[in-house]
Design a protein around this motif. Structure first.
Motif, PDB file in Angstrom:
ATOM      1  N   ALA A 186       1.289   6.816  -6.756  1.00 17.63           N
ATOM      2  CA  ALA A 186       0.190   7.733  -7.083  1.00 17.63           C
ATOM      3  C   ALA A 186       0.588   9.179  -6.799  1.00 17.63           C
ATOM      4  O   ALA A 186       0.268  10.093  -7.579  1.00 17.63           O
ATOM      5  CB  ALA A 186      -1.043   7.362  -6.269  1.00 17.63           C
ATOM      6  N   ASP A 187       1.306   9.399  -5.706  1.00 20.44           N
ATOM      7  CA  ASP A 187       1.778  10.750  -5.378  1.00 20.44           C
ATOM      8  C   ASP A 187       2.746  11.258  -6.448  1.00 20.44           C
ATOM      9  O   ASP A 187       2.644  12.396  -6.916  1.00 20.44           O
ATOM     10  CB  ASP A 187       2.443  10.731  -4.007  1.00 20.44           C
ATOM     11  N   THR A 188       3.667  10.424  -6.874  1.00 22.75           N
ATOM     12  CA  THR A 188       4.622  10.807  -7.919  1.00 22.75           C
ATOM     13  C   THR A 188       3.904  11.084  -9.236  1.00 22.75           C
ATOM     14  O   THR A 188       4.207  12.077  -9.921  1.00 22.75           O
ATOM     15  CB  THR A 188       5.665   9.683  -8.123  1.00 22.75           C
ATOM     16  N   ALA A 189       2.954  10.254  -9.586  1.00 20.81           N
ATOM     17  CA  ALA A 189       2.207  10.455 -10.832  1.00 20.81           C
ATOM     18  C   ALA A 189       1.402  11.752 -10.792  1.00 20.81           C
ATOM     19  O   ALA A 189       1.350  12.490 -11.786  1.00 20.81           O
ATOM     20  CB  ALA A 189       1.279   9.268 -11.082  1.00 20.81           C
ATOM     21  N   SER A 190       0.819  12.059  -9.646  1.00 21.72           N
ATOM     22  CA  SER A 190       0.039  13.296  -9.574  1.00 21.72           C
ATOM     23  C   SER A 190       0.944  14.518  -9.674  1.00 21.72           C
ATOM     24  O   SER A 190       0.586  15.517 -10.300  1.00 21.72           O
ATOM     25  CB  SER A 190      -0.789  13.333  -8.287  1.00 21.72           C
ATOM     26  N   LEU A 209       0.822  -1.200   0.000  1.00 28.01           N
ATOM     27  CA  LEU A 209       0.000   0.000   0.000  1.00 28.01           C
ATOM     28  C   LEU A 209       0.855   1.248   0.000  1.00 28.01           C
ATOM     29  O   LEU A 209       0.523   2.229  -0.668  1.00 28.01           O
ATOM     30  CB  LEU A 209      -0.943   0.002   1.199  1.00 28.01           C
ATOM     31  N   SER A 210       1.949   1.256   0.726  1.00 26.87           N
ATOM     32  CA  SER A 210       2.802   2.441   0.752  1.00 26.87           C
ATOM     33  C   SER A 210       3.459   2.651  -0.621  1.00 26.87           C
ATOM     34  O   SER A 210       3.666   3.781  -1.040  1.00 26.87           O
ATOM     35  CB  SER A 210       3.855   2.325   1.850  1.00 26.87           C
ATOM     36  N   TRP A 211       3.797   1.548  -1.305  1.00 28.60           N
ATOM     37  CA  TRP A 211       4.373   1.670  -2.646  1.00 28.60           C
ATOM     38  C   TRP A 211       3.352   2.248  -3.622  1.00 28.60           C
ATOM     39  O   TRP A 211       3.659   3.123  -4.427  1.00 28.60           O
ATOM     40  CB  TRP A 211       4.844   0.301  -3.130  1.00 28.60           C
ATOM     41  N   VAL A 212       2.103   1.818  -3.529  1.00 30.64           N
ATOM     42  CA  VAL A 212       1.043   2.325  -4.397  1.00 30.64           C
ATOM     43  C   VAL A 212       0.787   3.799  -4.109  1.00 30.64           C
ATOM     44  O   VAL A 212       0.623   4.614  -5.015  1.00 30.64           O
ATOM     45  CB  VAL A 212      -0.254   1.485  -4.227  1.00 30.64           C
ATOM     46  N   ALA A 213       0.779   4.161  -2.855  1.00 30.53           N
ATOM     47  CA  ALA A 213       0.559   5.562  -2.483  1.00 30.53           C
ATOM     48  C   ALA A 213       1.694   6.444  -2.991  1.00 30.53           C
ATOM     49  O   ALA A 213       1.468   7.549  -3.491  1.00 30.53           O
ATOM     50  CB  ALA A 213       0.415   5.692  -0.973  1.00 30.53           C
TER      51      ALA A 213
END
Length: 116
Positions: A19-23, A12-16
């Motif tokens: 997603a933060d980097t992509a945004s 979950l931390s990797w996905v977050a």
């Protein structure tokens, strides 16, 4: 069971983080695109062809007095009348009910009598 929670938590931390980097990348790309569009030569070409553009500062007072006039920020019917030499602006524009209710973007008809 403890090992499952560790894997799930790190996943979950990797996905977050992804997603933060992509945004952030998307936001920076959008800002760059807006800057390129606003500073590009297309705006200069549009103004050279006679397209509508934003007029500010000294260019505002240098605008010609044409029959169809768009009120700019800070202008009043009195200042337009003085500038263009048309004392009958209110009579020629029945859609303007109050001379104090003039706003930027208002389109009025004038009959210029003196060149600027």
């Amino acid at each position: 069971m403890a090992s499952r929670q560790k894997r799930g938590g790190s996943g979950l931390s990797w996905v977050a983080a992804a997603a933060d980097t992509a945004s952030w990348c998307l936001a920076l790309s959008l800002v760059a695109l807006l800057l390129v569009c606003s500073l590009g030569p297309a705006g200069e070409q549009q103004q050279q062809r006679g397209g509508a553009g934003v007029v500010r500062g000294a260019a505002l007072s240098a605008r010609p007095c044409e029959e169809i006039y768009v009120v700019a920020d800070g202008e009043t019917l009195h200042s337009i009348s003085d500038k263009c030499g048309d004392p009958y602006i209110l009579e020629q524009n029945p859609h303007v009910h109050d001379p104090d209710d003039v706003f930027p973007g208002l389109v009025i008809k004038i009959t210029p009598s003196k060149p600027r």
